[in-house]
Design a protein around this motif. Sequence first.
Motif, PDB file in Angstrom:
ATOM      1  N   CYS A 211       0.805  -1.171  -0.424  1.00  0.00           N
ATOM      2  CA  CYS A 211      -0.447  -0.146  -0.080  1.00  0.00           C
ATOM      3  C   CYS A 211       0.913   0.791   0.168  1.00  0.00           C
ATOM      4  O   CYS A 211       0.463   2.189  -0.652  1.00  0.00           O
ATOM      5  N   ASP A 212       2.266   1.303   1.638  1.00  0.00           N
ATOM      6  CA  ASP A 212       2.441   2.530   0.682  1.00  0.00           C
ATOM      7  C   ASP A 212       3.254   2.408  -0.302  1.00  0.00           C
ATOM      8  O   ASP A 212       3.906   3.455  -0.699  1.00  0.00           O
TER       9      ASP A 212
ATOM     10  N   ILE B 275       2.677   1.644  -3.376  1.00  0.00           N
ATOM     11  CA  ILE B 275       1.526   2.363  -4.234  1.00  0.00           C
ATOM     12  C   ILE B 275       1.021   4.405  -3.574  1.00  0.00           C
ATOM     13  O   ILE B 275       1.213   5.053  -4.363  1.00  0.00           O
ATOM     14  N   ALA B 276       0.879   4.463  -2.727  1.00  0.00           N
ATOM     15  CA  ALA B 276       0.835   5.724  -2.201  1.00  0.00           C
ATOM     16  C   ALA B 276       1.477   7.152  -2.502  1.00  0.00           C
ATOM     17  O   ALA B 276       1.610   7.797  -2.952  1.00  0.00           O
TER      18      ALA B 276
ATOM     19  N   LEU C 202       0.014   9.562  -1.732  1.00  0.00           N
ATOM     20  CA  LEU C 202      -1.399   9.719  -1.566  1.00  0.00           C
ATOM     21  C   LEU C 202      -1.394   9.660   0.178  1.00  0.00           C
ATOM     22  O   LEU C 202      -0.840   8.638  -0.029  1.00  0.00           O
TER      23      LEU C 202
ATOM     24  N   ILE D 224      -1.919   7.843   2.598  1.00  0.00           N
ATOM     25  CA  ILE D 224      -1.746   5.875   2.839  1.00  0.00           C
ATOM     26  C   ILE D 224      -3.318   5.372   3.803  1.00  0.00           C
ATOM     27  O   ILE D 224      -3.497   4.118   2.612  1.00  0.00           O
TER      28      ILE D 224
ATOM     29  N   ILE E 204      -5.304   4.350   0.364  1.00  0.00           N
ATOM     30  CA  ILE E 204      -5.170   3.220  -0.260  1.00  0.00           C
ATOM     31  C   ILE E 204      -5.352   1.849   0.338  1.00  0.00           C
ATOM     32  O   ILE E 204      -6.189   0.918  -0.271  1.00  0.00           O
ATOM     33  N   THR E 205      -4.856   2.028   1.670  1.00  0.00           N
ATOM     34  CA  THR E 205      -5.716   0.565   2.709  1.00  0.00           C
ATOM     35  C   THR E 205      -6.724   0.390   2.738  1.00  0.00           C
ATOM     36  O   THR E 205      -7.444  -0.082   1.923  1.00  0.00           O
TER      37      THR E 205
ATOM     38  N   LEU F 153      -9.281   2.112  -0.043  1.00  0.00           N
ATOM     39  CA  LEU F 153      -9.185   1.203  -1.204  1.00  0.00           C
ATOM     40  C   LEU F 153      -8.556  -0.088  -1.409  1.00  0.00           C
ATOM     41  O   LEU F 153      -9.349  -0.780  -2.347  1.00  0.00           O
ATOM     42  N   ILE F 154      -7.685  -0.406  -1.182  1.00  0.00           N
ATOM     43  CA  ILE F 154      -7.797  -2.205  -0.956  1.00  0.00           C
ATOM     44  C   ILE F 154      -8.597  -3.143  -0.002  1.00  0.00           C
ATOM     45  O   ILE F 154      -8.648  -4.162  -0.576  1.00  0.00           O
TER      46      ILE F 154
END
Lengths: 343, 264
Positions: free
Chosen positions: A304-305, A307-308, A317, A319, A322-323, A325-326
């Motif tokens: 996640c990080d 991607i962020a 982005l 964090i 992202i967590t 969204l996943i």
Amino acid sequence: MQTTQTYRVYFVVLCLSLFAAFLVNLSLGSVSIPIDEVVKGIFGGNASKETWNYIIIDYRLPKAITAILAGGGLAVSGLLMQTLFRNPLAGPFVLGLSSGASLGVALLILGAGAFGGFLGTALVSEWSLVIASALGSFLVLLAVLMVTFRVKDTMAILIIGLMFGSVTAAVVAVLSYFSNAEKLQQYIFWSFGSLGNQSWEGILILGCCTFLGLFIAFLSSKSLNALLLGENYAKSMGLHIKRTTFLIIIATSVLAGSITAFAGPIAFVGLAVPHIARQFFKTSNHLVLIPAVLICGSLLMLVCDTIAQLPLSEYTLPINAITSLIGAPVVIWLLVRKRKLLF
Amino acid sequence: MTSEKKQITIQAEDLTVGYFRKKENIIISDTINFSFSQGELIGLVGANGIGKSTLLRTLAGMQDKLSGKIYINEKLQDQYSTLQLANEVSVVLTEPPASKNLSVLELISLGRQPYTSWMGTLSEKDKVAVNNALQATETQELAHRKCFELSDGQLQRVAIARALAQDTPIIILDEPTTHLDLYHRAYILKLLKKLVSESNKTVLFSTHEIDLAIQLSDKMMVMTDKASYFDTPCNLIEAGHFDVLFPKDTIRFDKTTGRFSIKK
């Protein structure tokens, strides 16, 4: 049926993936650093460029370690809560810990406006945020523990945690109404969560807290297994319910509280990861599940990080986004596939 | 039945069970006296709400008694720690296991918890006990299934297997035959009967299957709102204690057949 052999294979694969994700995480970012240079930078000394060295050691390494600690810790505390409350939707924050932290930070940032000018600015430093959020979590924890000793029913504790959440949301809403845009933005940024900008002292404290929480959790494996049958059965097999509940709540609070204090409220990792781990390790034995959930959580957080930080761009982005969204699709996928969420 | 004197496993003297709420005792049932021995299958019957579950939970140490004395193997129940009691009494409750994600083998293995180390891993001796429990309840072929895949009858057998794995001289079952069809009700009760005759355990179960219980139990306990009676089924029938179990205007007890019939 899976044997110890299968578990061993899974654990080796997970550990290798974790290491790979760790290196990739260090290598990607606004500046891309080749993996072999990353390896040189962390293990032996020096990468070919001085700036790379600086980026790795002072910026990316602390962030990656925070991600590993936060992901693993939150995931394990989620597992503890799901077993303690025997509810597949429980996460580390059901006790109201993140609400407590939010309240602490909201009072600090939004409330600091009341002091005005210089004092207000001085109050809001990096460490004061950590202290405010830790204090908030700790006060909620105290309240929850007091309730634990008075109320027999664990479900009541769950509801009280949710009520703390509501109260916090209300207080934050009132504070927001009276504060200016700048303060409000600062608070909202905190609530996005952030793994970066940690000092090494901060990481040391976070590491100790995480280790302590994990240690208690691991020692409680047998009790957690007994709780899978329900409190009455667990008691009939010789378990001290109150002592166990107390220990599990302490472990969760230490984990979730310290992580929230340093990285802000991070959603979904605690809820989703235990379910993901149960998919692979088809067992309910906490002796296997706790390490599995720990590694899966760290892995997910690193991904996640990565991607962020939006590789090759200047932007990062939040964090928390992202967590979520996943995490949210994963929970939905599990529900649709298995038609029910078991714990 | 042998004539030698069997050791008494559970004994109650002027026992009062109920709840303690808002600083006053809510008495569910009082002046209960009985003594259960080794190798006895005891059926506990009574109308809904008369306090069967409360009595069983009190005997199993899950809730406190209000007054009187309970002896477990001739030692006061209060003097046992939770863990010591787990070595003497195992239970089968009406509630299903909280996590249905457990495999049958995992669930039955949990019964070994009073004996395992802090990690809860099974020794050879534990594995033997688990295997014996699987065999006695004919659940070997279910061992690797998950609990959510089982029928009610299978789940009940697994719950009994877990209690057997706990390897205690006393087993207490709260309504082990509810939700089961006639075949499985008879199957479960015959299984209990077999366990008692083979292992010399004391097995106490509550049930609404009064006619089945009369046929199979060595002793029975009848709880009514006036008093509790404990004796062999025949003696209880003779004394007419089943007649007062329920209000007489709807059903009545037939002494010759040992059955209840609807009053026309």
